[in-house]
Design an enzyme around this catalytic site. Structure first.
Site, mmCIF file in Angstrom:
data_model
loop_
_atom_site.group_PDB
_atom_site.id
_atom_site.type_symbol
_atom_site.label_atom_id
_atom_site.label_comp_id
_atom_site.label_asym_id
_atom_site.label_seq_id
_atom_site.Cartn_x
_atom_site.Cartn_y
_atom_site.Cartn_z
ATOM 1 N N ASN A 45 43.239 72.237 33.538
ATOM 2 C CA ASN A 45 42.449 71.029 33.289
ATOM 3 C C ASN A 45 43.287 69.815 32.958
ATOM 4 O O ASN A 45 42.960 68.703 33.342
ATOM 5 C CB ASN A 45 41.486 71.259 32.116
ATOM 6 C CG ASN A 45 40.330 72.144 32.521
ATOM 7 O OD1 ASN A 45 40.190 72.461 33.699
ATOM 8 N ND2 ASN A 45 39.539 72.546 31.552
ATOM 9 N N ASP A 66 28.469 27.758 44.224
ATOM 10 C CA ASP A 66 28.614 26.306 44.324
ATOM 11 C C ASP A 66 29.247 25.957 45.653
ATOM 12 O O ASP A 66 29.887 26.796 46.267
ATOM 13 C CB ASP A 66 29.625 25.815 43.271
ATOM 14 C CG ASP A 66 29.087 25.867 41.877
ATOM 15 O OD1 ASP A 66 27.875 25.875 41.735
ATOM 16 O OD2 ASP A 66 29.901 25.904 40.937
#
Ligand code: ADP
Ligand code: MG
Length: 913
Positions: free
Chosen positions: A746, A345
């Site tokens: 991990n 806009d």
């Protein structure tokens, strides 16, 4: 409505639609000025909050259990069971430590994942609350904005086009009010509303004097008295049906899930292979084979990954809110990064939406208006001569009367309520001492399709219609014009002159409004005849300055490979002039009428070069959006009015305005700009791209580690059974790395830095590269190459470390400890190799520095404290460390060089050329 729901509801309140307005007000002990604040508060106590208690969401227990519903987790649980089962074989002890640790770590991971999911859920909940609707009510005789949840029976709600209806209410005043009641009735057409009492038998869908919670006002405005709130409303009765669909996973989360499944299959295949090879070609016994399988499984599973993804997205959305971009769906954080066109806009987004009338055209003359902003002092001048404001009375009065803005009664932060265009007209009229004191009897409201509005006012029994709007839409309704105090016929020549004048105002970046009026005999005539045969009065031109920094933001977007296209309802010349100031290319600018003249194919071609669209209605915007999408663009589109909702819903990233936006559009949106500002869109895109980069970084890190581990375990066992058959065949504990060590790598030593990578700073050039392709996966070729090269080098160097130690010391424990520590330390260097691609310096992320230091300290604790017993490691001596440092250097330097080579071949994430 079913009889069951009727039975559940307060019976006294089942026939509101049959009662007259006066009776309803009476029954509820209220009046047209609303409740007092004190009464409203005590009713809130009595009736409770106006909210629907939806059925239980996902309970925390379910959320926790769901953490374990994953192929990879099953693999690990199976591994734990296997290590226990080994113990029941003759002559073996159960591996309590291994099994216990695996389960402990699984539990820990589950808790971590749960906390992340839970927090993400809560954060989204908060965000939704932030965008929860507010509603205008009359309290103590004044209009106030309150949270929709605080509305009580007896409150008078003021309903404007675009508002969500906060509760069930009986209408007491309407002006062309229409609501969309699909959530309740399934009927998607607007329903016209009125105030008269209805027959008792009128079904819900036809109760035109009532409005209901969860429906939206799509046209007109009105006032209504609240009759039921919360669970007593119609939707309250059917609450279970409207439960908000739970947000699904984002594309990245799905990619990670899919990855997990693939890893699961891959591990299965690998295990089968190892079992067969070990069984056929080595002397390994069953136990050794089983243990290898367990270890491989543990090595391959990236335990922490899903939780880190969730956390990163949640933290990312939090950071975006701090920059005024309120994310309503988590997935938007990702899709923002791939946007390549912004359809925006103008008014309020690129400009400030703070209007001031500067110029007036009346009769044959043009007048200048002085006074800045909302200042009420100002003069009218013609050719540098001050003129009597009285001269301009007709056009100023029309602006004041045909106006829904209001002066705020001694409010401190706001001087006016209402549309800035109308506020500007109130201010210009006030400069001539004219106020809106008209007795209004009717209004034909403004809409972005009609681009004009009309009111009918009464004075001493006579009625006058006042119309204002886009000059051409007003002019087409006029057949006379007021000049020098007399009405003349509106000749084609005069029409042309007026339009020329409009263009000249607009060419100076002014927003231009045209004014007209006529005497009305029948104030109840239909809209069309009411707005016909008008007398044209004049024009007012107002400035609306571009927002600060917006030109820079538009340039930044262009540099980032994102086209910015303006679509405004405003005049073509105004749009071009303002566009040029901000850096748009006005060439080829089109109007909505031009768009209508094009076929879909022609429009598809046109949208590729045109940057300014003017005089568009929301329908045109949707067509432009569709044309862009058909060309394969990912479009972010802004919208404010109700009619923008379909476009905002269909855009790849639908953006609603926080201040100007209607509830309806906000609900359809993915993201709300809390400050309505275009600059915020740029910032959100930069954040989105940064978050994507970070996800890529830690996925790369975690999977490289897993690849290295799997390859090492796999190759190691095979090489070992050939090189050291007596060791590897005879001892069932003969593993390269134990499951416990792998879990440690991990989860802890990779996990902490991965989390920190989730908040790594944006690379300095996030806005200098092209947008990501929409279907581009996190693991693209470049990442895959990185995972493989890191995995292979870790394995090659790691095996050398391991077997060299094994040959020298003939002690498995020593070799395992060295390899284990080598892995941990290497990861810390690998992190920097991965970050290099994103232009990050060694110390630019203090969280990461902290995580790396913590990981290293934890590793030292494992090596040199009694925990060592649990892990089956020994305290490495100086010569061991020398070996590790040397090996790590080879891996890090090697990968640094490989990574630069890969950039050359495959292109870098950064545009460093
Ligand atoms: P935008 O917000 O992009 O400027 P709108 O659709 O809101 O577009 O407005 C389109 C045109 O309608 C404006 O250029 C102006 O001429 C006219 N207009 C805007 N607001 C009003 C109003 N409140 N009353 C009458 N006309 C209006
Ligand atoms: Mg507007």
């Amino acid at each position: 409505m079913s009889t069951e729901t009727e039975a559940e509801r307060d019976t006294s309140g089942d026939d509101w639609h049959t009662r007259s307005v006066d009776r309803v007000l009476d029954d509820l002990d209220t009046n047209e000025d609303g409740l007092t604040q004190a009464a409203a508060e005590s009713r809130l106590e009595e009736h409770g909050k106006n909210e629907i208690h939806e059925g239980e969401g996902v309970s925390p227990v379910e959320l926790f259990v769901s953490q374990f519903r994953d192929v990879l987790i099953y693999i690990l649980i199976f591994a734990a069971l296997l290590s226990l089962a080994v113990g029941f074989l003759p002559g073996e002890d159960p591996n309590y430590v291994d099994a216990g640790l695996i389960l402990l770590i699984l539990l820990g991971n589950g808790i971590f994942g749960f906390v992340q999911d839970y927090r993400a859920e809560q954060a989204m909940e908060k965000l939704r609350e932030l965008s929860a609707p507010e509603t205008a009510v009359l309290r103590d005789g004044e209009k106030r904005t309150v949270a929709a949840t605080r509305v009580v029976p007896g409150d008078i709600v003021v309903i404007e086009q675009g508002d969500a209806i906060p509760a069930d209410a009986r209408l007491i005043e309407v002006t062309n009010l229409e609501t969309m009641e699909a959530p309740l009735t399934g009927e998607s057409a607007g329903v016209a509303k009125e105030t008269g009492a209805l027959d008792a038998a009128t079904p819900l869908a036809e109760r035109s004097n009532m409005v209901y919670m969860n429906t939206d006002a799509v046209k007109g405005h009105g006032k209504a008295v609240v009759v039921e709130t919360g669970m007593n409303t119609e939707v309250g009765g059917i609450a279970s049906r409207i439960q908000e669909a739970k947000e699904g996973k984002t594309p990245f989360q799905e990619e990670v899930d899919e990855l997990g499944r693939r890893i699961g299959y891959g591990v299965g295949a690998l295990i089968a292979l190892v079992v067969v090879v070990q069984f056929l070609f080595t002397e390994a016994d069953g136990i050794a084979i089983l243990l290898t399988a367990v270890t491989l499984a543990v090595a391959a599973v990236p335990e922490g990954l899903p939780a880190v993804v969730t956390l990163t997205l949640a933290l990312g959305s939090k950071k975006m809110v701090e920059k005024n971009a309120l994310v309503r769906r988590l997935a938007v954080v990702e899709s923002l990064g791939s946007v390549d066109v912004i359809l925006t806009d103008k008014t309020g987004t690129l400009t400030e939406n703070r209007m001031t009338v500067k110029r007036i055209a009346f009769g044959d003359d043009v007048y200048q208006v002085s006074g800045a902003g909302l200042d009420l002092e100002g003069e009218f001048r013609r050719d540098d001569e001050t003129v009597d404001p009285e001269t301009l009375e007709p056009v100023l009065r029309c602006g004041a009367f045909c106006n829904n803005a209001e002066r705020a009664p001694d409010s401190e932060d706001e001087e006016y309520y209402g549309d800035p265009t109308e506020v500007a007209l109130l201010v210009s009229a006030e400069k001539a001492g004219i106020k809106n004191d008209a007795e209004r009897v009717r209004e034909v409201p403004f809409s972005s399709e009609r681009k004009r509005m009309t009111v009918v006012v009464e004075a001493g029994g006579d009625h006058v219609a006042y119309t204002k709007g886009a000059p051409e839409t007003v002019l087409e309704r006029c057949d006379r014009v007021l000049v020098d105090g007399e009405m003349r016929e509106l000749t084609d020549e005069t029409r042309r002159q007026i339009l020329e004048r409009t263009e000249s105002f607009a060419g100076d970046a002014l927003r231009v409004i045209g004014f007209a009026r006529k005497a009305v005999d029948d104030p109840d005539a239909d809209e069309d005849s009411l707005e016909r045969g008008l007398v044209f009065l004049g024009l007012q031109g107002m400035i609306d300055p571009p927002r600060a920094e917006v030109d820079e933001a538009v340039t930044d977007c262009r540099d980032a490979g994102i086209r910015v296209v303006m679509a405004t309802g405003d005049n073509l010349e105004t749009a071009k002039a303002i566009g040029e100031e901000i850096g748009f290319d006005p060439d080829g600018a089109m109007t909505g009428a031009d768009v209508e003249g094009l076929s879909d194919e022609e429009l598809q071609k046109a949208v590729e070069d045109i940057e300014v669209f003017a005089r568009v209605s929301p329908d045109h915007k949707v067509r432009i959006l569709e044309a862009l999408q058909a060309n394969g663009h990912r479009v972010a589109m802004t919208g404010d009015g109700v009619n923008d909702a379909p476009g905002v819903r269909n855009a790849d990233v639908g953006i609603a305005m926080g201040i100007r936006g209607t509830d309806v559009t906000q609900e359809a949106s993915d993201m709300v700009l809390q400050d309505d500002n275009f600059v915020t869109i740029r910032d959100a895109i930069a954040e989105g791209r940064g978050i994507f980069d970070n996800i890529r970084k830690f996925v790369n890190l975690l999977l490289s580690a897993n690849a290295g581990e799997v390859l090492t375990v796999f190759a190691g066992v095979l090489v070992g059974s050939i090189l050291f058959p007596e060791l590897f065949a005879a001892q069932s504990e003969a593993l390269i790395l134990t499951p416990v060590m792998l879990l440690w790598i991990n989860l802890v030593t990779d996990g902490l830095p991965a989390l920190a990578l989730g908040v790594d700073p944006k690379s300095p050039d996030v806005l200098e590269r092209e947008p990501r392709e929409s279907n581009e996966p996190v693991i693209d070729t470049r990442v895959l190459v990185s995972i493989l090269t890191i995995g292979v080098t870790l394995t090659a160097v790691g095996l050398v470390v391991f077997f060299e130690a094994l040959a020298t010391f003939e002690e498995l424990l020593v070799a395992q400890t060295l390899l284990f520590t080598f892995f941990v330390v290497s990861e810390m260097g690998i992190i920097q190799v991965i970050r290099r691609r994103f232009g990050q310096g060694l110390l630019s992320n203090r969280w990461l520095v902290g995580a790396v230091v913590t990981s290293l300290i934890l590793q030292l604790l494992v090596l040199y404290t009694p925990i060592a017993g649990l892990f089956g490691v020994y305290g490495i001596g100086l010569s061991g460390w020398v070996n590790i440092v040397a090996a790590v250097s080879v891996v890090v330097v090697g990968n640094y060089l490989l990574s630069m080579a890969a950039d050359r071949l495959l292109g870098a994430e950064r545009s460093n050329d």
